[in-house]
Design a protein around this motif. Sequence first.
Motif, PDB file in Angstrom:
ATOM      1  N   LEU A 228     -99.497 -91.764  17.056  1.00  0.00           N
ATOM      2  CA  LEU A 228     -98.912 -92.326  16.150  1.00  0.00           C
ATOM      3  C   LEU A 228     -99.673 -92.680  15.088  1.00  0.00           C
ATOM      4  O   LEU A 228     -99.122 -92.712  13.593  1.00  0.00           O
ATOM      5  CB  LEU A 228     -98.108 -93.689  16.717  1.00  0.00           C
ATOM      6  CG  LEU A 228     -96.713 -93.386  17.316  1.00  0.00           C
ATOM      7  CD1 LEU A 228     -96.387 -94.819  17.800  1.00  0.00           C
ATOM      8  CD2 LEU A 228     -95.780 -92.574  16.984  1.00  0.00           C
ATOM      9  N   ASP A 229    -100.974 -93.263  15.112  1.00  0.00           N
ATOM     10  CA  ASP A 229    -101.776 -93.688  13.949  1.00  0.00           C
ATOM     11  C   ASP A 229    -102.172 -92.263  13.193  1.00  0.00           C
ATOM     12  O   ASP A 229    -102.132 -92.186  12.022  1.00  0.00           O
ATOM     13  CB  ASP A 229    -103.104 -94.099  14.509  1.00  0.00           C
ATOM     14  CG  ASP A 229    -103.024 -95.447  15.100  1.00  0.00           C
ATOM     15  OD1 ASP A 229    -102.075 -96.108  14.544  1.00  0.00           O
ATOM     16  OD2 ASP A 229    -103.785 -96.002  15.738  1.00  0.00           O
ATOM     17  N   ALA A 230    -102.317 -91.159  13.871  1.00  0.00           N
ATOM     18  CA  ALA A 230    -102.501 -89.692  13.284  1.00  0.00           C
ATOM     19  C   ALA A 230    -101.379 -89.375  12.864  1.00  0.00           C
ATOM     20  O   ALA A 230    -101.472 -88.770  11.448  1.00  0.00           O
ATOM     21  CB  ALA A 230    -102.957 -88.879  14.341  1.00  0.00           C
ATOM     22  N   MET A 231    -100.157 -89.628  12.763  1.00  0.00           N
ATOM     23  CA  MET A 231     -98.851 -88.973  12.360  1.00  0.00           C
ATOM     24  C   MET A 231     -98.989 -90.079  10.961  1.00  0.00           C
ATOM     25  O   MET A 231     -98.176 -89.635  10.232  1.00  0.00           O
ATOM     26  CB  MET A 231     -97.866 -89.539  13.148  1.00  0.00           C
ATOM     27  CG  MET A 231     -97.811 -88.157  14.178  1.00  0.00           C
ATOM     28  SD  MET A 231     -96.522 -88.905  15.764  1.00  0.00           S
ATOM     29  CE  MET A 231     -94.927 -88.904  14.586  1.00  0.00           C
ATOM     30  N   ARG A 232     -99.190 -91.301  11.002  1.00  0.00           N
ATOM     31  CA  ARG A 232     -99.229 -92.038   9.814  1.00  0.00           C
ATOM     32  C   ARG A 232    -100.332 -91.532   8.768  1.00  0.00           C
ATOM     33  O   ARG A 232     -99.672 -91.282   7.566  1.00  0.00           O
ATOM     34  CB  ARG A 232     -99.578 -93.515   9.974  1.00  0.00           C
ATOM     35  CG  ARG A 232     -98.474 -94.311  10.869  1.00  0.00           C
ATOM     36  CD  ARG A 232     -98.878 -95.919  10.729  1.00  0.00           C
ATOM     37  NE  ARG A 232     -98.126 -96.369  11.714  1.00  0.00           N
ATOM     38  CZ  ARG A 232     -98.671 -96.607  13.189  1.00  0.00           C
ATOM     39  NH1 ARG A 232     -99.861 -96.408  13.531  1.00  0.00           N
ATOM     40  NH2 ARG A 232     -97.771 -97.184  13.968  1.00  0.00           N
ATOM     41  N   ARG A 233    -101.192 -91.070   9.098  1.00  0.00           N
ATOM     42  CA  ARG A 233    -102.539 -90.709   8.370  1.00  0.00           C
ATOM     43  C   ARG A 233    -101.978 -89.339   7.830  1.00  0.00           C
ATOM     44  O   ARG A 233    -102.172 -88.881   6.706  1.00  0.00           O
ATOM     45  CB  ARG A 233    -103.728 -90.555   8.996  1.00  0.00           C
ATOM     46  CG  ARG A 233    -104.383 -91.787   9.359  1.00  0.00           C
ATOM     47  CD  ARG A 233    -105.677 -91.794   9.517  1.00  0.00           C
ATOM     48  NE  ARG A 233    -105.907 -90.590  10.871  1.00  0.00           N
ATOM     49  CZ  ARG A 233    -106.056 -91.212  12.192  1.00  0.00           C
ATOM     50  NH1 ARG A 233    -105.691 -92.689  12.394  1.00  0.00           N
ATOM     51  NH2 ARG A 233    -106.112 -90.382  13.205  1.00  0.00           N
ATOM     52  N   ASP A 234    -101.281 -88.526   8.656  1.00  0.00           N
ATOM     53  CA  ASP A 234    -101.101 -87.118   8.344  1.00  0.00           C
ATOM     54  C   ASP A 234     -99.774 -86.781   7.302  1.00  0.00           C
ATOM     55  O   ASP A 234     -99.282 -85.683   7.000  1.00  0.00           O
ATOM     56  CB  ASP A 234    -101.230 -86.049   9.170  1.00  0.00           C
ATOM     57  CG  ASP A 234     -99.864 -86.353  10.327  1.00  0.00           C
ATOM     58  OD1 ASP A 234     -98.962 -86.736   9.972  1.00  0.00           O
ATOM     59  OD2 ASP A 234    -100.171 -85.589  11.512  1.00  0.00           O
ATOM     60  N   GLY A 235     -99.112 -88.075   7.313  1.00  0.00           N
ATOM     61  CA  GLY A 235     -97.797 -87.835   6.157  1.00  0.00           C
ATOM     62  C   GLY A 235     -96.509 -87.591   7.025  1.00  0.00           C
ATOM     63  O   GLY A 235     -95.407 -87.575   6.555  1.00  0.00           O
ATOM     64  N   THR A 236     -96.802 -87.560   8.398  1.00  0.00           N
ATOM     65  CA  THR A 236     -95.416 -87.128   9.135  1.00  0.00           C
ATOM     66  C   THR A 236     -94.695 -88.394   8.943  1.00  0.00           C
ATOM     67  O   THR A 236     -93.224 -88.129   8.791  1.00  0.00           O
ATOM     68  CB  THR A 236     -95.591 -87.042  10.656  1.00  0.00           C
ATOM     69  OG1 THR A 236     -96.541 -85.826  10.691  1.00  0.00           O
ATOM     70  CG2 THR A 236     -94.719 -86.770  11.502  1.00  0.00           C
ATOM     71  N   PHE A 237     -94.976 -89.633   9.082  1.00  0.00           N
ATOM     72  CA  PHE A 237     -94.143 -90.797   8.907  1.00  0.00           C
ATOM     73  C   PHE A 237     -93.259 -90.882   7.470  1.00  0.00           C
ATOM     74  O   PHE A 237     -92.119 -91.003   7.471  1.00  0.00           O
ATOM     75  CB  PHE A 237     -94.929 -92.078   9.192  1.00  0.00           C
ATOM     76  CG  PHE A 237     -94.906 -92.793  10.728  1.00  0.00           C
ATOM     77  CD1 PHE A 237     -94.888 -91.739  11.708  1.00  0.00           C
ATOM     78  CD2 PHE A 237     -94.972 -94.069  10.877  1.00  0.00           C
ATOM     79  CE1 PHE A 237     -95.049 -92.427  12.887  1.00  0.00           C
ATOM     80  CE2 PHE A 237     -95.002 -94.501  12.203  1.00  0.00           C
ATOM     81  CZ  PHE A 237     -95.088 -93.572  13.183  1.00  0.00           C
ATOM     82  N   ALA A 238     -94.049 -90.702   6.709  1.00  0.00           N
ATOM     83  CA  ALA A 238     -93.451 -90.439   5.140  1.00  0.00           C
ATOM     84  C   ALA A 238     -92.539 -89.659   5.012  1.00  0.00           C
ATOM     85  O   ALA A 238     -91.594 -89.537   4.482  1.00  0.00           O
ATOM     86  CB  ALA A 238     -94.727 -90.443   4.201  1.00  0.00           C
ATOM     87  N   LYS A 239     -92.791 -88.574   5.516  1.00  0.00           N
ATOM     88  CA  LYS A 239     -92.023 -87.114   5.360  1.00  0.00           C
ATOM     89  C   LYS A 239     -90.724 -87.566   6.163  1.00  0.00           C
ATOM     90  O   LYS A 239     -89.592 -87.167   5.425  1.00  0.00           O
ATOM     91  CB  LYS A 239     -92.487 -85.869   6.038  1.00  0.00           C
ATOM     92  CG  LYS A 239     -91.588 -84.831   6.071  1.00  0.00           C
ATOM     93  CD  LYS A 239     -92.497 -83.477   6.717  1.00  0.00           C
ATOM     94  CE  LYS A 239     -91.484 -82.352   6.543  1.00  0.00           C
ATOM     95  NZ  LYS A 239     -92.379 -81.099   7.148  1.00  0.00           N
ATOM     96  N   LEU A 240     -90.512 -88.086   7.341  1.00  0.00           N
ATOM     97  CA  LEU A 240     -89.397 -88.492   7.912  1.00  0.00           C
ATOM     98  C   LEU A 240     -88.420 -89.521   7.345  1.00  0.00           C
ATOM     99  O   LEU A 240     -87.268 -89.528   7.274  1.00  0.00           O
ATOM    100  CB  LEU A 240     -89.561 -88.883   9.427  1.00  0.00           C
ATOM    101  CG  LEU A 240     -90.002 -87.757  10.429  1.00  0.00           C
ATOM    102  CD1 LEU A 240     -90.800 -88.190  11.768  1.00  0.00           C
ATOM    103  CD2 LEU A 240     -88.818 -86.672  10.709  1.00  0.00           C
TER     104      LEU A 240
END
Length: 251
Positions: A228-240
Amino acid sequence: MNAFQRYCCMALLATAPALMAAPRAPQESLFIVAEHSPPASMKEGDEITGRETEKIRDMLGRLAIPYKIDILPWKRAYTMAQEQKNTCVYSTSRTPEREKQFKWIGPTDEAEWVFVGRADHKFQLRTLDDARSLRIGTYHGDARDDFLRARGFNVEPALNNASNPKKLLLNRIDLWAVGMRAGASIPAEFAGDKGEIIPLLTFHRVKVYLACNPSVPDTLVERMNTTLDAMRRDGTFAKLERKYAELEKKK
């Protein structure tokens, strides 16, 4: 090398291929549950989707963790995660009262706890204490119910959250305690045809998580949090979050 040493070496060489070929124990499947709470988690036809649902699906997919997911009434979903092995529930407010009951993955989002009321209300509501004399609609098993009950407020829990806007419009309660994202509006399905229900006061802020039964291994919890930390950093959270913000605008 004496005879005993030669025997040990030959035994190790004989068993090495079998040890190398031994398959790993299969990863146990997780059972993931949530309530119907658009746009975070919802069921559209046979598909379970939503902003937080997609975050959790992506995280589990990256880790190749087998899972099943379902939408259930909140009290049932929450109780299952408390009692059933390898079961997790989202989106769960992380409170001091709940801290030791679960293993926590996240946060997946943040929320505000808001009192909403009828647009034609007659009382003043500037602080949390102003609500002490009012009837507050909550629902069984919800963190807002626990929070307000522990502080001596007059809560009237319903079996499910969808009952509360109806009770509010019928003047059976004065306020409804709701969890909302910062800046979000009340879902149209609850606000009434002419905006009869409006937000009145934000009384608390929390972060929400995937809360897992204590049987889930610590190593797996760590891997899920790292992902989940990696997903925040790679923009996945922001995209969703952008995706679901655009969908909300189109409604």
